[in-house]
Structures are given as C-alpha cells and as structure tokens.
Motif scaffolding. Structure first.
Motif, mmCIF file in Angstrom:
data_model
loop_
_atom_site.group_PDB
_atom_site.id
_atom_site.type_symbol
_atom_site.label_atom_id
_atom_site.label_comp_id
_atom_site.label_asym_id
_atom_site.label_seq_id
_atom_site.Cartn_x
_atom_site.Cartn_y
_atom_site.Cartn_z
ATOM 1 N N VAL A 227 0.839 -1.209 0.000
ATOM 2 C CA VAL A 227 0.000 0.000 0.000
ATOM 3 C C VAL A 227 0.870 1.254 0.000
ATOM 4 O O VAL A 227 0.608 2.210 -0.742
ATOM 5 C CB VAL A 227 -0.945 -0.002 1.212
ATOM 6 N N ALA A 228 1.915 1.263 0.817
ATOM 7 C CA ALA A 228 2.775 2.445 0.927
ATOM 8 C C ALA A 228 3.430 2.794 -0.404
ATOM 9 O O ALA A 228 3.636 3.980 -0.709
ATOM 10 C CB ALA A 228 3.842 2.214 1.989
ATOM 11 N N ALA A 232 -2.594 1.608 -3.425
ATOM 12 C CA ALA A 232 -3.660 0.737 -3.928
ATOM 13 C C ALA A 232 -4.866 0.759 -2.993
ATOM 14 O O ALA A 232 -4.751 1.054 -1.799
ATOM 15 C CB ALA A 232 -3.146 -0.692 -4.073
ATOM 16 N N ARG A 233 -6.012 0.416 -3.538
ATOM 17 C CA ARG A 233 -7.215 0.237 -2.733
ATOM 18 C C ARG A 233 -7.253 -1.220 -2.254
ATOM 19 O O ARG A 233 -6.840 -2.132 -2.978
ATOM 20 C CB ARG A 233 -8.477 0.542 -3.537
ATOM 21 N N GLU A 256 -10.407 0.286 7.591
ATOM 22 C CA GLU A 256 -9.547 1.423 7.265
ATOM 23 C C GLU A 256 -8.144 1.306 7.845
ATOM 24 O O GLU A 256 -7.195 1.913 7.339
ATOM 25 C CB GLU A 256 -10.201 2.721 7.759
ATOM 26 N N ARG A 257 -7.988 0.505 8.897
ATOM 27 C CA ARG A 257 -6.667 0.391 9.508
ATOM 28 C C ARG A 257 -5.658 -0.312 8.599
ATOM 29 O O ARG A 257 -4.449 -0.231 8.849
ATOM 30 C CB ARG A 257 -6.790 -0.339 10.847
ATOM 31 N N VAL A 258 -6.127 -0.987 7.554
ATOM 32 C CA VAL A 258 -5.167 -1.647 6.649
ATOM 33 C C VAL A 258 -4.281 -0.642 5.933
ATOM 34 O O VAL A 258 -3.209 -0.999 5.441
ATOM 35 C CB VAL A 258 -5.877 -2.540 5.598
ATOM 36 N N TYR A 259 -4.723 0.620 5.873
ATOM 37 C CA TYR A 259 -3.953 1.639 5.165
ATOM 38 C C TYR A 259 -2.891 2.284 6.050
ATOM 39 O O TYR A 259 -2.144 3.149 5.586
ATOM 40 C CB TYR A 259 -4.888 2.717 4.615
ATOM 41 N N SER A 260 -2.810 1.877 7.311
ATOM 42 C CA SER A 260 -1.819 2.446 8.223
ATOM 43 C C SER A 260 -0.413 2.043 7.799
ATOM 44 O O SER A 260 -0.167 0.911 7.367
ATOM 45 C CB SER A 260 -2.086 1.962 9.652
ATOM 46 N N ALA A 267 -2.000 -4.804 10.439
ATOM 47 C CA ALA A 267 -2.354 -6.205 10.692
ATOM 48 C C ALA A 267 -3.666 -6.312 11.452
ATOM 49 O O ALA A 267 -4.464 -7.230 11.208
ATOM 50 C CB ALA A 267 -1.233 -6.885 11.461
ATOM 51 N N VAL A 268 -3.917 -5.384 12.365
ATOM 52 C CA VAL A 268 -5.204 -5.359 13.067
ATOM 53 C C VAL A 268 -6.333 -5.177 12.054
ATOM 54 O O VAL A 268 -7.376 -5.841 12.115
ATOM 55 C CB VAL A 268 -5.234 -4.229 14.114
ATOM 56 N N GLY A 269 -6.115 -4.264 11.092
ATOM 57 C CA GLY A 269 -7.120 -4.030 10.064
ATOM 58 C C GLY A 269 -7.334 -5.231 9.163
ATOM 59 O O GLY A 269 -8.463 -5.523 8.754
ATOM 60 N N VAL A 270 -6.254 -5.947 8.857
ATOM 61 C CA VAL A 270 -6.367 -7.151 8.028
ATOM 62 C C VAL A 270 -7.254 -8.182 8.714
ATOM 63 O O VAL A 270 -8.187 -8.734 8.116
ATOM 64 C CB VAL A 270 -4.976 -7.751 7.730
ATOM 65 N N ASN A 271 -6.979 -8.460 9.989
ATOM 66 C CA ASN A 271 -7.759 -9.468 10.699
ATOM 67 C C ASN A 271 -9.206 -9.026 10.892
ATOM 68 O O ASN A 271 -10.122 -9.855 10.824
ATOM 69 C CB ASN A 271 -7.106 -9.788 12.042
ATOM 70 N N ALA A 272 -9.423 -7.726 11.110
ATOM 71 C CA ALA A 272 -10.797 -7.225 11.216
ATOM 72 C C ALA A 272 -11.540 -7.398 9.893
ATOM 73 O O ALA A 272 -12.738 -7.705 9.872
ATOM 74 C CB ALA A 272 -10.794 -5.757 11.636
#
Length: 311
Positions: A227-228, A232-233, A256-260, A267-272
């Motif tokens: 992403v960095a 990408a979306r 939205e945390r996947v974009y951090s 990783a928190v966003g991925v699992n969520a």
C-alpha cells in the motif's frame, strides 16, 4: 513377425487418482456435489480427528459465549463446507469456463474494483479461506488482469494441473519470494488487481501478532509495504457458496486500519477485514486451519510470556 512391445502405461499413482477424480467431478452439477458433501461431511467430522479437533478448538476461542451445542453444530457445518470446497476443485479448475461462469449467480461490490482502476489505482484483494476461493480466482482473472502468489503443492505431480487450473482464465501466478513481491508491485503500478491470502500464517520474521477474534494471531506484514508504495485500494473478496445452486461473489471494503503505515496497526485491520467476511456465513470459513499456531509456539518457548494453550 514379432510385434513391438506397446508403450508402457504410466503407473496409477496417488496424484493420477486425484487428477482423475477432479476431472470426473468437474462433469457433475453443483447440486450433486453438494449432496455428496452433505453425505461425506458427517463422516469427515466423525473420522477425521485432527480436522474435528482443530475446528472445535478454534470455534471455542472465537465464540466463547456461544453454547457448546451451537459450536458443535457449527463445526459440523464447517467441515461439510470444507468437504464441498474439495469436491468443487474440479469444477473451478477443469469444468468448461461457461459452466463455471454460469455458477456465479451474484456479484456484489464490483464497483469498488472498477472505480479504483478508473482512478489509476491498483486493487489488493484480501481473499481469506472462505467459501470457494478458487471460484473467486476464476472470476477475478476472467474480468481483470490479476496476479497472485503461488506455492507449488507438496505432491509435485499435481503442480501443472493446479497451475493450469488457476491460470487458465489469464491469472499470473508468481512465487512466494522477493521476485514474486516485485511482480505484485509492478501489477499494482499498472492499476491491476492482485490477490493476497490474509489468514495464512507467514514465516517467522514476516509478520506481527495482531488480534483475531480477541486472540493474537501471527499476521503477515506484506500489505502495508504494498500500500505504501502503490496507494492501492484494499478490498476483501469471497465466493460465498449458495448450497446446491452456485456462488455469490462479495467484495467488501477493507477495514480502514489496513492503510496504516504501522505494520501492527495494518495487521489489526487485516484481521478485522477477515472477520467481517466470515460474518457473511461463519460455517463457510476453513476453521480446521491452525490460525493460532505461532502463538502456541511462542508460548512453548517463553511460557512465562503467554498462558494461551490451544492445539
């Protein structure tokens, strides 16, 4: 005059038996495959002790407040769906493309991919082990330039069959190494789609611990790097089984945390995001995978650091 000896037949190996089974099942209609899964699923639950045990242990962790009877029923349904996925591999890889396309009855959220590409952005599809992910691969590679990482099977004789099945609609498979990561980056920079398995534990050093249903699970950190560098979306994609009928493709906005840029937060966003897709139908997730294995390994090495015992 003596006739020349006929060409030797290839030995009937385990791999050839599996290939023959896939080709045979590819000819069967989906309602028949689901009926077979309904017959075999209870036998898998009864006799496959490892799958039953891991499924039930995982469900105990993720649904601790649910009744034991409900968790047991969910475990049985989950193993029935996992059986169906195995029976449907021939359908996804070997059936005529028009037959597979006809089995995809609904597509929800395609506009998320179309709009990203219209903006010149690539799309990262998080594809958890839910429903029939091979059907998802078929649809994605039928509609978009699509790249995904690929690790050859342990049974080497099956490798060309599986690769052909996954690539036949145009998907590009790349190795699970730095060269493969470079190929993913190039695809995203071309505003194409790529697929990532978000719920498979990476090797030590390639992930961080992040909560999955309230318990830490070792989670890959490839996503924030991609992403960095590409903006990408990120969406979650699944092929939900409509038992005995076909499949419904769902694309969901990722958490939205996947974009951090912080690996732990991403990783928190991925699992969520995986949890949100499982909520569509928890029975269709592959609960027999040891998702918390790395936590157990860490606990064994440092028992004072973690009291979580599972497998």
């Amino acid at each position: 005059m003596q006739h020349k000896a006929s060409a030797k037949r290839r030995p009937f190996t385990q791999a050839s038996a599996i290939s023959w089974l896939w080709r045979t099942l590819a000819k069967w209609p989906l309602p028949r495959l689901w009926r077979m899964a309904s017959l075999l699923g209870p036998q898998v639950y009864r006799f496959s002790k490892r799958e039953r045990r891991v499924t039930e242990l995982n469900l105990n962790v993720v649904y601790p407040t649910t009744s034991a009877a409900h968790r047991k029923a969910l475990a049985k349904q989950s193993l029935k769906h996992s059986t169906a996925t195995m029976l449907e591999l021939g359908h996804a890889w070997m059936a005529k493309p028009e037959k597979v396309s006809a089995s995809i009855l609904e597509v929800h959220g395609r506009e998320k991919l179309d709009s990203a590409r219209a903006e010149g952005r690539g799309v990262i599809v998080l594809a958890p082990h839910f429903g029939n992910w091979e059907v998802l691969n078929f649809w994605l590679s039928s509609h978009f330039p699509f790249t995904a990482m690929y690790e050859p099977p342990k049974m080497a004789e099956l490798e060309p069959i599986i690769r052909h099945g996954r690539e036949r609609m145009g998907a590009q498979l790349v190795p699970t190494n730095p060269r493969g990561v470079a190929a993913l980056l190039k695809a995203l920079k071309r505003s194409e789609a790529i697929g990532i398995l978000p719920d498979q534990e990476p090797d030590w050093g390639s992930g961080v611990f992040a909560p999955f249903y309230g318990r830490n699970a070792y989670t890959a950190t490839l996503l924030p790097k991609l992403v960095a560098r590409t903006q990408a979306r990120v969406v979650t994609g699944v092929a939900l089984r409509l038992p005995g009928r076909g499949f419904a493709i769902h694309f969901l906005d990722a958490d939205e945390r996947v974009y951090s840029a912080e690996e732990a937060e991403s990783a928190v966003g991925v699992n969520a995001s995986v949890e949100a897709s499982i909520a569509l139908d928890p029975a269709q997730y592959q609960w027999e995978y040891k998702r918390y294995r790395k936590v157990v390994e860490e606990q064994q090495q440092h028992p004072q650091a973690n009291d979580f015992r599972l497998y």
